[in-house]
Write a protein that holds these residues in place. Sequence first.
Motif, PDB file in Angstrom:
ATOM      1  N   HIS A   1      11.703  18.227   0.531  1.00  0.00           N
ATOM      2  CA  HIS A   1      12.449  18.964   1.556  1.00  0.00           C
ATOM      3  C   HIS A   1      12.756  20.379   1.061  1.00  0.00           C
ATOM      4  O   HIS A   1      12.566  21.370   1.788  1.00  0.00           O
ATOM      5  N   LEU A   2      13.206  20.462  -0.200  1.00  0.00           N
ATOM      6  CA  LEU A   2      13.514  21.766  -0.789  1.00  0.00           C
ATOM      7  C   LEU A   2      12.271  22.650  -0.886  1.00  0.00           C
ATOM      8  O   LEU A   2      12.374  23.876  -0.790  1.00  0.00           O
ATOM      9  N   SER A   3      11.097  22.033  -1.056  1.00  0.00           N
ATOM     10  CA  SER A   3       9.858  22.805  -1.140  1.00  0.00           C
ATOM     11  C   SER A   3       9.661  23.681   0.094  1.00  0.00           C
ATOM     12  O   SER A   3       9.159  24.803   0.006  1.00  0.00           O
TER      13      SER A   3
ATOM     14  N   TYR B   1       7.559  26.223   6.582  1.00  0.00           N
ATOM     15  CA  TYR B   1       8.844  26.211   7.300  1.00  0.00           C
ATOM     16  C   TYR B   1       8.616  26.540   8.770  1.00  0.00           C
ATOM     17  O   TYR B   1       7.920  27.501   9.110  1.00  0.00           O
ATOM     18  N   THR B   2       9.175  25.718   9.641  1.00  0.00           N
ATOM     19  CA  THR B   2       8.952  25.858  11.087  1.00  0.00           C
ATOM     20  C   THR B   2      10.294  25.718  11.806  1.00  0.00           C
ATOM     21  O   THR B   2      10.857  24.623  11.812  1.00  0.00           O
TER      22      THR B   2
ATOM     23  N   PRO C   1       0.666  27.160   6.039  1.00  0.00           N
ATOM     24  CA  PRO C   1       0.819  27.720   7.393  1.00  0.00           C
ATOM     25  C   PRO C   1       0.042  26.938   8.460  1.00  0.00           C
ATOM     26  O   PRO C   1       0.487  26.833   9.599  1.00  0.00           O
ATOM     27  N   VAL C   2      -1.108  26.389   8.077  1.00  0.00           N
ATOM     28  CA  VAL C   2      -1.905  25.590   9.019  1.00  0.00           C
ATOM     29  C   VAL C   2      -1.163  24.295   9.352  1.00  0.00           C
ATOM     30  O   VAL C   2      -1.079  23.885  10.509  1.00  0.00           O
ATOM     31  N   ALA C   3      -0.588  23.657   8.319  1.00  0.00           N
ATOM     32  CA  ALA C   3       0.199  22.435   8.549  1.00  0.00           C
ATOM     33  C   ALA C   3       1.376  22.712   9.478  1.00  0.00           C
ATOM     34  O   ALA C   3       1.679  21.916  10.377  1.00  0.00           O
ATOM     35  N   SER C   4       2.020  23.852   9.296  1.00  0.00           N
ATOM     36  CA  SER C   4       3.149  24.238  10.149  1.00  0.00           C
ATOM     37  C   SER C   4       2.737  24.266  11.624  1.00  0.00           C
ATOM     38  O   SER C   4       3.447  23.755  12.498  1.00  0.00           O
TER      39      SER C   4
END
Length: 418
Positions: free
Chosen positions: A332-334, A346-347, A402-405
């Motif tokens: 989560h902190l990552s 982060y989204t 960024p792709v995962a976001s």
Amino acid sequence: ANEQDAQGNLINALQTKDPVPGNSLKLAIDADLQKYVAELLQDSLDGTNGSYGPASVAAAVVMSPKTGEVYSMVSIPSYDNNIFAQPDARSNELSALYHDNRHPFLNQALTSAAPGSTFKIVTATAGLETGNVTPNTTRCVNSKVLEIKGETGQIFDFLDWREQGCIDLRHGIAYSSNIYMYMTAGGIAQEGIPGLGGYDLEKSGVILANWARKYGFGAPTGIDLFNEAAGRVPDPGWKRRNYADPPYTETDRQWYLSDVYFTAIGQQDVLATPMQIARMTAAVANGGKLVTPHVVDEVIGPDGKTIRTIKTALKDVGVSAANIQVVKEGMHLSVTDSAGAGIRAYTPGIDIAGKTGTAEFYLPDGTKSQHAWFTGFAPYNDPDVVVTVYFDIGVGGDKAAPVASKIFKYFMGNVKTK
């Protein structure tokens, strides 16, 4: 069955068998999500990749950590199945595919590569479960270099990717510190810090490998598809077998501190598929259960009745709820800590936990390159979905996160109505 003469002429029909309608399958795959992810990965191949050049291969897995249902599985490069129905008319396309060094016929989601720092989830778990580290064990990483003195007095340098400062286990995961994970798995004997197996390097290697297998590494996930790679979990026994014959020597067969260290960060000899990484992530997300992924939900008969429903298959990883929680908090902190390695996932509006991975490997011409990974789950408190993204070239935090976001955002907006 028919009786024919030598010229192939029909003499008489011995038996006639009418065709019967077959069963159909109801898939867990969401068609719109599948299309979105495929286009997104294709578009993301050529993005800026720093000094590493463009990626040419990519894969993504989107699945439920609760049921193992695979909502999307994409492999890039892809190809048109219809070519095989018209091999003569489209022989040039077929030939191009056969000679493409990106291996388009391989399903990249089920093909293995070095998992890099995504593997630190295994290392952190092993450290916590053996009691070799606690959530509060602190290491000050004020240099990017850990100097280890060898038996002959020679100095070996083991690297981190940045100066991390003083960090505990959660931040070791969040900041993806190599040196913290070296310490966790192999210890630092010259400082009086034991490894997973005390000061016995072989024992440390065996314990780390056993935890990797508990998370599903080194064996197929059991997904209902063909040609799934098993990946590889190195340990002292594997090294002895792999280097058994000439020209290798006894020195090549020995298990060194470097073997423990590099395994701990998912480099050198470790191999895993995106599907295996997604499954490991699901186990963290769901509180410690290894789920069997599946693309088929139901088998439906010709009359429209359900013949078989695919049930959720779960197996306990064997990690305590408290320790799984610590790993979850690190992930989560990552994504939420401004210095987290996964900050680019982060989204706003979606609470994501995740882990980046950047794994060094050598191209055929001998130049060094890096695989890019991001794996995560959301929402953090009651996860509905795991997203794992892989590119053959790039840095995990810059390329895959960024792709995962974007995939998380699409899923929450368009799919989570199921």
